[in-house]
Design a protein around this motif. Structure first.
Motif, short mmCIF file in Angstrom:
data_model
loop_
_atom_site.label_atom_id
_atom_site.label_comp_id
_atom_site.label_asym_id
_atom_site.label_seq_id
_atom_site.Cartn_x
_atom_site.Cartn_y
_atom_site.Cartn_z
N GLY A 267 -8.54 8.62 6.36
CA GLY A 267 -7.88 7.88 7.44
C GLY A 267 -8.77 7.49 8.60
O GLY A 267 -8.29 6.88 9.56
N ARG B 191 -4.21 9.58 1.85
CA ARG B 191 -3.26 10.62 2.27
C ARG B 191 -2.74 11.40 1.06
O ARG B 191 -2.52 12.61 1.14
CB ARG B 191 -2.10 10.00 3.05
CG ARG B 191 -2.52 9.40 4.38
CD ARG B 191 -1.33 8.83 5.13
NE ARG B 191 -0.51 9.90 5.69
CZ ARG B 191 0.80 9.79 5.90
NH1 ARG B 191 1.43 8.69 5.59
NH2 ARG B 191 1.47 10.80 6.44
N THR C 202 -2.51 5.05 1.90
CA THR C 202 -1.61 5.74 0.97
C THR C 202 -2.40 6.56 -0.04
O THR C 202 -2.07 7.72 -0.32
CB THR C 202 -0.72 4.72 0.23
OG1 THR C 202 0.10 4.02 1.19
CG2 THR C 202 0.17 5.40 -0.79
N LYS D 41 -3.12 15.42 0.54
CA LYS D 41 -1.93 16.24 0.26
C LYS D 41 -2.12 17.04 -1.02
O LYS D 41 -1.73 18.21 -1.10
CB LYS D 41 -0.70 15.35 0.15
CG LYS D 41 0.60 16.12 -0.06
CD LYS D 41 1.79 15.18 -0.10
CE LYS D 41 3.08 15.97 -0.30
NZ LYS D 41 4.27 15.08 -0.36
#
Length: 218
Positions: free
Chosen positions: A109, A144, A141, A148
């Motif tokens: 990011g 991330r 997207t 995760k």
């Protein structure tokens, strides 16, 4: 849960995601030799060690102006910061070197600004959609999803960068072992609409490579 009532309505077009070297003593990082580098990121610490194992890393805190002042005061021989922040504050005059993404894969990011609002606020959501940058959203997207999947915490040394070329999404990632002695890399190309699944695939591959050298904490 308050977080579940919020959503990211827009990703503003990404700024340059690369990291930069700033110094008042040296023209580039290779000149530093055994100098003291200021960093507040474990990812950057370990990446710098890969470039120059003799580098001494010292923790640095504060906003960008504060860090540059500490550099001027001689507390550090050089510091590493995100290029996007330097450009936003128009401090490019201090730049000595821009690291390539091959040398230092940026944080997930990095260079992206996201606009968040209440999920049920349709007026604001529709308003923010006008500034949503599609390719930045697709890259964010994927990145991330990678983060995760890996889990970890704020001290986890992981880099991830998604780019779009020839209508394909390319996700490159780097994960360091818990002891910082080893790192693992993986890259996948895929459909630009499949960022979430691409991020998950890359994350799982890194975890498989790392094995017991990286303990997932969440």
């Amino acid at each position: 849960d308050e977080i579940e009532t919020l959503n990211i309505a827009a990703y503003i077009e990404r700024n340059d995601p690369r990291d930069v070297f700033i110094s008042f003593k040296f023209k580039n990082f290779n000149e530093v030799k055994d100098g003291v580098m200021g960093s507040s990121s474990r990812r950057r610490d370990l990446q710098l060690k890969q470039i120059n194992k003799k580098t001494k890393i010292k923790n640095i805190r504060g906003n960008i102006d504060t860090r540059i002042q500490k550099l001027k005061d001689g507390l550090y021989d050089g510091i590493v910061l995100a290029l996007a922040g330097i450009q936003t504050l128009k401090l490019e005059e201090h730049l000595k070197q821009i690291f390539s993404t091959d040398e230092m894969l940026p944080a997930v990011g990095q260079g992206i600004i996201a606009a968040q609002c209440r999920r049920e606020d349709f007026f604001i959501n529709n308003l923010l959609k006008k500034i949503d940058h599609k390719s930045t959203r697709q890259c964010a997207t994927a990145e991330r999803s990678l983060l995760k999947t890996i889990g970890g915490d704020c001290d986890t040394a992981v880099g991830g960068l998604a780019t779009i070329k020839n209508n394909e999404l390319i996700l490159s990632a780097q994960l360091f072992s818990d002891d910082g002695k080893n790192f693992f890399t993986h890259k996948i190309k895929g459909n630009i609409e499949d960022g979430k699944s691409i991020g998950k695939l890359v994350g799982k591959k890194l975890l498989s490579q790392a094995g017991n050298n990286f303990i997932k904490t969440k």
